[in-house]
Design an enzyme around this catalytic site. Sequence first.
Site, short mmCIF file in Angstrom:
data_model
loop_
_atom_site.label_atom_id
_atom_site.label_comp_id
_atom_site.label_asym_id
_atom_site.label_seq_id
_atom_site.Cartn_x
_atom_site.Cartn_y
_atom_site.Cartn_z
N LYS A 1 51.18 6.80 40.00
CA LYS A 1 51.92 7.73 40.82
C LYS A 1 52.88 7.02 41.56
CE LYS A 1 51.67 11.68 41.27
NZ LYS A 1 52.10 12.86 40.43
N THR B 1 51.06 9.96 30.72
CA THR B 1 51.62 11.26 31.59
C THR B 1 52.24 10.74 32.74
OG1 THR B 1 49.89 12.57 30.71
CG2 THR B 1 50.94 13.21 32.88
N ASN C 1 45.16 15.31 50.59
CA ASN C 1 44.03 16.07 49.67
C ASN C 1 44.20 17.67 49.69
OD1 ASN C 1 43.03 13.26 50.00
ND2 ASN C 1 41.33 14.25 48.83
N TYR D 1 45.13 5.37 38.96
CA TYR D 1 45.74 6.72 39.19
C TYR D 1 46.99 6.46 40.00
CZ TYR D 1 46.76 11.08 41.75
OH TYR D 1 47.52 12.03 42.58
P1 NAD Z 1 45.23 18.93 37.89
O1 NAD Z 1 44.43 17.56 37.36
O2 NAD Z 1 44.55 20.00 38.48
O3 NAD Z 1 46.41 19.36 36.92
C1 NAD Z 1 47.50 18.84 36.09
C2 NAD Z 1 47.96 19.59 35.29
O4 NAD Z 1 48.95 18.79 34.57
C3 NAD Z 1 47.15 20.04 34.30
O5 NAD Z 1 47.47 21.46 34.03
C4 NAD Z 1 47.33 19.39 32.83
O6 NAD Z 1 46.87 20.25 31.49
C5 NAD Z 1 48.76 19.16 33.16
N1 NAD Z 1 49.17 17.81 32.23
C6 NAD Z 1 48.57 16.75 32.24
N2 NAD Z 1 49.07 15.80 31.40
C7 NAD Z 1 50.26 16.39 30.95
C8 NAD Z 1 51.35 16.14 30.05
N3 NAD Z 1 51.24 14.98 29.36
N4 NAD Z 1 52.09 17.31 29.69
C9 NAD Z 1 52.00 18.38 30.28
N5 NAD Z 1 51.19 18.79 31.10
C10 NAD Z 1 50.32 17.73 31.54
O7 NAD Z 1 46.05 17.96 39.32
P2 NAD Z 1 46.42 18.69 40.79
O8 NAD Z 1 45.26 18.33 41.60
O9 NAD Z 1 46.82 19.97 40.61
O10 NAD Z 1 47.73 17.65 41.01
C11 NAD Z 1 49.18 18.25 40.65
C12 NAD Z 1 50.00 17.11 41.35
O11 NAD Z 1 49.67 17.05 42.54
C13 NAD Z 1 49.81 15.71 40.58
O12 NAD Z 1 51.14 15.24 40.45
C14 NAD Z 1 49.08 14.97 41.82
O13 NAD Z 1 49.22 13.60 41.62
C15 NAD Z 1 49.66 15.70 42.91
N6 NAD Z 1 48.96 15.59 43.93
C16 NAD Z 1 47.53 16.12 43.98
C17 NAD Z 1 46.62 16.05 45.26
C18 NAD Z 1 45.25 16.61 45.32
O14 NAD Z 1 44.81 16.76 46.31
N7 NAD Z 1 44.72 17.12 44.15
C19 NAD Z 1 47.44 15.82 46.58
C20 NAD Z 1 48.55 15.29 46.50
C21 NAD Z 1 49.37 15.39 45.28
O1 DAU Z 2 45.15 12.00 48.56
C1 DAU Z 2 45.55 12.81 47.58
C2 DAU Z 2 44.66 12.87 46.39
O2 DAU Z 2 43.42 13.47 46.71
C3 DAU Z 2 45.31 13.16 45.07
O3 DAU Z 2 46.58 12.28 44.90
C4 DAU Z 2 44.45 13.32 43.92
O4 DAU Z 2 44.95 13.68 42.63
C5 DAU Z 2 43.10 13.92 44.29
O5 DAU Z 2 42.13 14.01 43.41
C6 DAU Z 2 42.38 13.48 45.71
O6 DAU Z 2 42.02 12.14 45.40
P1 DAU Z 2 40.59 11.93 46.06
O7 DAU Z 2 40.15 10.48 45.25
O8 DAU Z 2 40.76 11.62 47.78
O9 DAU Z 2 39.65 13.05 45.70
P2 DAU Z 2 38.22 13.47 45.32
O10 DAU Z 2 38.30 14.86 45.31
O11 DAU Z 2 38.04 12.49 43.92
O12 DAU Z 2 37.42 12.70 46.36
C7 DAU Z 2 37.45 13.16 47.66
C8 DAU Z 2 36.63 12.07 48.60
O13 DAU Z 2 35.07 12.34 48.08
C9 DAU Z 2 36.74 10.57 48.20
O14 DAU Z 2 36.62 9.79 49.20
C10 DAU Z 2 35.49 10.46 47.03
C11 DAU Z 2 34.46 11.27 47.64
N1 DAU Z 2 33.61 11.99 46.71
C12 DAU Z 2 34.15 12.35 45.64
C13 DAU Z 2 33.15 13.03 44.58
C14 DAU Z 2 33.95 13.71 43.38
C15 DAU Z 2 32.20 12.08 47.03
O15 DAU Z 2 31.86 11.31 47.97
N2 DAU Z 2 31.37 12.59 45.94
C16 DAU Z 2 31.83 13.12 44.85
O16 DAU Z 2 31.08 13.73 44.14
#
Ligand code: NAD
Ligand code: DAU
Length: 342
Positions: free
Chosen positions: A162, A98, A187, A158
């Site tokens: 990216k 993906t 985050n 991951y």
């Molecule tokens: P998420 O996992 O909640 O959602 C991802 C979405 O992408 C889902 O709806 C899934 O069905 C879809 N998807 C996955 N594979 C696919 C494919 N092959 N084709 C079409 N759709 C597909 O992710 P999120 O946390 O909402 O993150 C969204 C974006 O933001 C990502 O690119 C992530 O790297 C980026 N991002 C996330 C965070 C964070 O804190 N979560 C922070 C910075 C950047």
């Molecule tokens: O910084 C942006 C990123 O933030 C995004 O690119 C990712 O998609 C998003 O998932 C997030 O990544 P992290 O690895 O920082 O997020 P996560 O929620 O998995 O974890 C946040 C922090 O908490 C990390 O230091 C790990 C810790 N953690 C996580 C889980 C799930 C715990 O201590 N306990 C837990 O149960």
Amino acid sequence: MKNIIVTGGAGFIGSNFVHYVVNNHPEVHVTVLDKLTYAGNRANIDSLPADRVKLVVGDIADAAFVDELAKNADAIVHYAAESHNDNSLNDPSPFIHTNLIGTYVLIEAARKYNIRFHHVSTDEVYGDLPLREDLPGHGEGPGEKFTSETPYNPSSPYSSTKAGSDLLVRAWVRSFGLKATISNCSNNYGPFQHIEKFIPRQITNVLSGIRPKLYGEGKNVRDWIHTNDHSSAVWAILENGRMGETYLIGADGEENNKAVIEEILTLMGQPKDAYDHVTDRPGHDLRYAIDASKLRDELGWTPKFTNFRAGLADTIKWYTENEQWWKAEKESVEAFYAKQGQ
Ligand code: NAD
Ligand code: DAU
């Protein structure tokens, strides 16, 4: 921009962006392109008007499918990804598919039809930073936060996929003149975040009578931003960002994980030490911190949701009131973590 494609628009951040567009830009029609993996949920966008938002289920790595949709679009905003570090440590293959192949297919379509492209990425591409207390400027000195000049140094499957996807976009800008921008955000938290992630996992643990789980000692720092502020930043870049530029998005929200877990417990009326220390994540990044001054100075963007405690309280309220949204998955998510001692 009248017709935009939002990839991953049924996931956490993508669906919040679609809500933001519907609420703030009445002239725009959104096509959500989403595979509906375990992380995608059509319920996230169900409440939105059908004449403004259309969900098309499919894979961004399917070139014929993407080509057909791209023909009629003015812009692609690319959120779709495999997004969870812990999953990438268990099985990197969907991340390659993906995040790398999927992004490649999208930028080829954007190139063919000369479409504006915005690539949503993460601060994790830069690796991690020392804790503030170990830095001469205590986190405020030069080079002590990420900027768009920080060298790439990703740690996990991951974040490395990216990083690779960002580099593909950069190369397509330089070699083919792709009309693209990139954003790297910290985050996010807020409604519709999958319960595998840190904050919703702990909230739904408390709501389910399970003790919250902290990896290691909990010293790791994340730079929290409300997902609505991420949405407004992406819109600002889409409208006014300079082609080929990378903008970092963050809202000065550094907190360590221990403090966040204690805050959640306190806000939920529990003793602040009612959590378990569990096995740490391999290769666990220590600290992320964003210098968003380029975005603020060039595009005049400012975050609105800067009170983290209030944002956390709203998020707790959302998960409490929307148990039907997460309850069915709770057992399997916890079983997955239990297998790895987390
Ligand atoms: P998420 O996992 O909640 O959602 C991802 C979405 O992408 C889902 O709806 C899934 O069905 C879809 N998807 C996955 N594979 C696919 C494919 N092959 N084709 C079409 N759709 C597909 O992710 P999120 O946390 O909402 O993150 C969204 C974006 O933001 C990502 O690119 C992530 O790297 C980026 N991002 C996330 C965070 C964070 O804190 N979560 C922070 C910075 C950047
Ligand atoms: O910084 C942006 C990123 O933030 C995004 O690119 C990712 O998609 C998003 O998932 C997030 O990544 P992290 O690895 O920082 O997020 P996560 O929620 O998995 O974890 C946040 C922090 O908490 C990390 O230091 C790990 C810790 N953690 C996580 C889980 C799930 C715990 O201590 N306990 C837990 O149960």
